[in-house]
Each structure stands twice: as structure tokens, then as C-alpha cells.
Design a protein around this motif. Structure first.
Motif, PDB file in Angstrom:
ATOM      1  N   MET A   1       0.845  -1.174   0.000  1.00 23.74           N
ATOM      2  CA  MET A   1       0.000   0.000   0.000  1.00 23.74           C
ATOM      3  C   MET A   1       0.889   1.234   0.000  1.00 23.74           C
ATOM      4  O   MET A   1       1.861   1.309   0.736  1.00 23.74           O
ATOM      5  CB  MET A   1      -0.894  -0.013   1.244  1.00 23.74           C
ATOM      6  N   ASP A   2       0.557   2.201  -0.817  1.00 26.36           N
ATOM      7  CA  ASP A   2       1.273   3.465  -0.852  1.00 26.36           C
ATOM      8  C   ASP A   2       0.646   4.440   0.125  1.00 26.36           C
ATOM      9  O   ASP A   2      -0.583   4.551   0.209  1.00 26.36           O
ATOM     10  CB  ASP A   2       1.217   4.076  -2.251  1.00 26.36           C
ATOM     11  N   TYR A   3       1.488   5.129   0.848  1.00 25.83           N
ATOM     12  CA  TYR A   3       1.038   6.126   1.814  1.00 25.83           C
ATOM     13  C   TYR A   3       1.434   7.509   1.323  1.00 25.83           C
ATOM     14  O   TYR A   3       2.598   7.740   0.999  1.00 25.83           O
ATOM     15  CB  TYR A   3       1.681   5.897   3.189  1.00 25.83           C
ATOM     16  N   ALA A   4       0.471   8.414   1.268  1.00 23.43           N
ATOM     17  CA  ALA A   4       0.791   9.799   0.946  1.00 23.43           C
ATOM     18  C   ALA A   4       1.473  10.409   2.166  1.00 23.43           C
ATOM     19  O   ALA A   4       1.061  10.164   3.294  1.00 23.43           O
ATOM     20  CB  ALA A   4      -0.486  10.565   0.629  1.00 23.43           C
ATOM     21  N   GLU A   5       2.536  11.151   1.934  1.00 19.92           N
ATOM     22  CA  GLU A   5       3.205  11.805   3.057  1.00 19.92           C
ATOM     23  C   GLU A   5       2.678  13.228   3.193  1.00 19.92           C
ATOM     24  O   GLU A   5       2.755  14.024   2.261  1.00 19.92           O
ATOM     25  CB  GLU A   5       4.718  11.828   2.870  1.00 19.92           C
ATOM     26  N   LEU A   6       2.103  13.516   4.351  1.00 21.03           N
ATOM     27  CA  LEU A   6       1.599  14.848   4.654  1.00 21.03           C
ATOM     28  C   LEU A   6       2.556  15.515   5.633  1.00 21.03           C
ATOM     29  O   LEU A   6       3.090  14.864   6.527  1.00 21.03           O
ATOM     30  CB  LEU A   6       0.214  14.777   5.300  1.00 21.03           C
ATOM     31  N   SER A   7       2.753  16.801   5.464  1.00 17.73           N
ATOM     32  CA  SER A   7       3.543  17.529   6.447  1.00 17.73           C
ATOM     33  C   SER A   7       2.674  17.728   7.689  1.00 17.73           C
ATOM     34  O   SER A   7       1.435  17.698   7.604  1.00 17.73           O
ATOM     35  CB  SER A   7       3.972  18.887   5.892  1.00 17.73           C
ATOM     36  N   PRO A   8       3.280  17.946   8.842  1.00 16.28           N
ATOM     37  CA  PRO A   8       2.472  18.224  10.033  1.00 16.28           C
ATOM     38  C   PRO A   8       1.519  19.408   9.809  1.00 16.28           C
ATOM     39  O   PRO A   8       0.355  19.338  10.179  1.00 16.28           O
ATOM     40  CB  PRO A   8       3.509  18.521  11.111  1.00 16.28           C
ATOM     41  N   ALA A   9       2.009  20.465   9.162  1.00 16.99           N
ATOM     42  CA  ALA A   9       1.160  21.638   8.920  1.00 16.99           C
ATOM     43  C   ALA A   9      -0.019  21.299   8.014  1.00 16.99           C
ATOM     44  O   ALA A   9      -1.144  21.744   8.249  1.00 16.99           O
ATOM     45  CB  ALA A   9       1.992  22.766   8.313  1.00 16.99           C
ATOM     46  N   GLU A  10       0.234  20.497   6.977  1.00 24.13           N
ATOM     47  CA  GLU A  10      -0.851  20.107   6.066  1.00 24.13           C
ATOM     48  C   GLU A  10      -1.906  19.281   6.799  1.00 24.13           C
ATOM     49  O   GLU A  10      -3.096  19.529   6.678  1.00 24.13           O
ATOM     50  CB  GLU A  10      -0.296  19.314   4.893  1.00 24.13           C
ATOM     51  N   LEU A  11      -1.462  18.301   7.566  1.00 24.95           N
ATOM     52  CA  LEU A  11      -2.396  17.469   8.313  1.00 24.95           C
ATOM     53  C   LEU A  11      -3.256  18.307   9.250  1.00 24.95           C
ATOM     54  O   LEU A  11      -4.476  18.157   9.294  1.00 24.95           O
ATOM     55  CB  LEU A  11      -1.646  16.407   9.112  1.00 24.95           C
ATOM     56  N   LEU A  12      -2.627  19.211   9.977  1.00 23.73           N
ATOM     57  CA  LEU A  12      -3.357  19.998  10.975  1.00 23.73           C
ATOM     58  C   LEU A  12      -4.251  21.060  10.351  1.00 23.73           C
ATOM     59  O   LEU A  12      -5.127  21.598  11.029  1.00 23.73           O
ATOM     60  CB  LEU A  12      -2.368  20.630  11.953  1.00 23.73           C
ATOM     61  N   SER A  13      -4.083  21.341   9.065  1.00 19.66           N
ATOM     62  CA  SER A  13      -4.945  22.318   8.398  1.00 19.66           C
ATOM     63  C   SER A  13      -6.210  21.685   7.833  1.00 19.66           C
ATOM     64  O   SER A  13      -7.125  22.377   7.417  1.00 19.66           O
ATOM     65  CB  SER A  13      -4.184  23.020   7.275  1.00 19.66           C
ATOM     66  N   LEU A  14      -6.265  20.349   7.814  1.00 14.14           N
ATOM     67  CA  LEU A  14      -7.391  19.628   7.214  1.00 14.14           C
ATOM     68  C   LEU A  14      -8.484  19.336   8.232  1.00 14.14           C
ATOM     69  O   LEU A  14      -8.216  19.162   9.414  1.00 14.14           O
ATOM     70  CB  LEU A  14      -6.907  18.303   6.626  1.00 14.14           C
ATOM     71  N   GLU A  15      -9.700  19.261   7.751  1.00 13.53           N
ATOM     72  CA  GLU A  15     -10.809  18.774   8.564  1.00 13.53           C
ATOM     73  C   GLU A  15     -10.710  17.250   8.625  1.00 13.53           C
ATOM     74  O   GLU A  15     -10.228  16.610   7.699  1.00 13.53           O
ATOM     75  CB  GLU A  15     -12.149  19.168   7.926  1.00 13.53           C
TER      76      GLU A  15
END
Length: 75
Positions: A1-15
Motif C-alpha cells: 500500500m502506498d502512503y501519501a506523506e503529509l507535512s504536520p502543517a498540512e495534516l493539521l490544516s485539514l478537517e
């Protein structure tokens, strides 16, 4: 399975219900954050956070937690 890598800032900006969160697998490299991860997360939380139980064993219930409770208990 491929995992998209999110930055901490990107993750915390999402609902939590954003397609980026729910439609694919993802990972976050917290060790690459520009600040302490706990400070980053706490800085994005609203004063209260409501969690809802699934209702699979009875009526769904809301558990309200205050941001300050996290600071006191460390949980």
C-alpha cells in the motif's frame, strides 16, 4: 500500500472528514516538524472538542473535552 506523506502543517490544516484524510492512506513525519509536535497540535485545537460514540451499542453520545484538560492530564 502506498502512503501519501503529509507535512504536520498540512495534516493539521485539514478537517477530519476531508477526502485527503478519509479516501487514502497517509503518514506524517512528525520528526520533521518545525516545532514540538504537541505544541503544534494543541495550537490547532479549538477550546472544546466533541467526540461522538458510534452508537453501535446504544444511542450515540457526545463526549466534550476541553483543550485545557489535555494540558493537565497529559492524555
Amino acid at each position: 500500500m502506498d502512503y501519501a506523506e503529509l507535512s504536520p502543517a498540512e495534516l493539521l490544516s485539514l478537517e477530519f472528514t476531508a477526502p485527503t484524510m478519509t479516501d487514502r492512506a497517509w503518514q506524517v513525519r512528525w520528526d520533521l516538524a518545525d516545532r514540538d509536535p504537541a505544541e503544534l497540535v494543541l495550537g490547532t485545537l479549538p477550546p472544546t472538542v466533541d467526540f461522538h460514540t458510534s452508537g453501535s451499542t446504544g444511542p450515540s453520545r457526545c463526549w466534550r473535552r476541553l483543550r485545557e484538560n489535555r494540558l493537565r492530564t497529559g492524555v
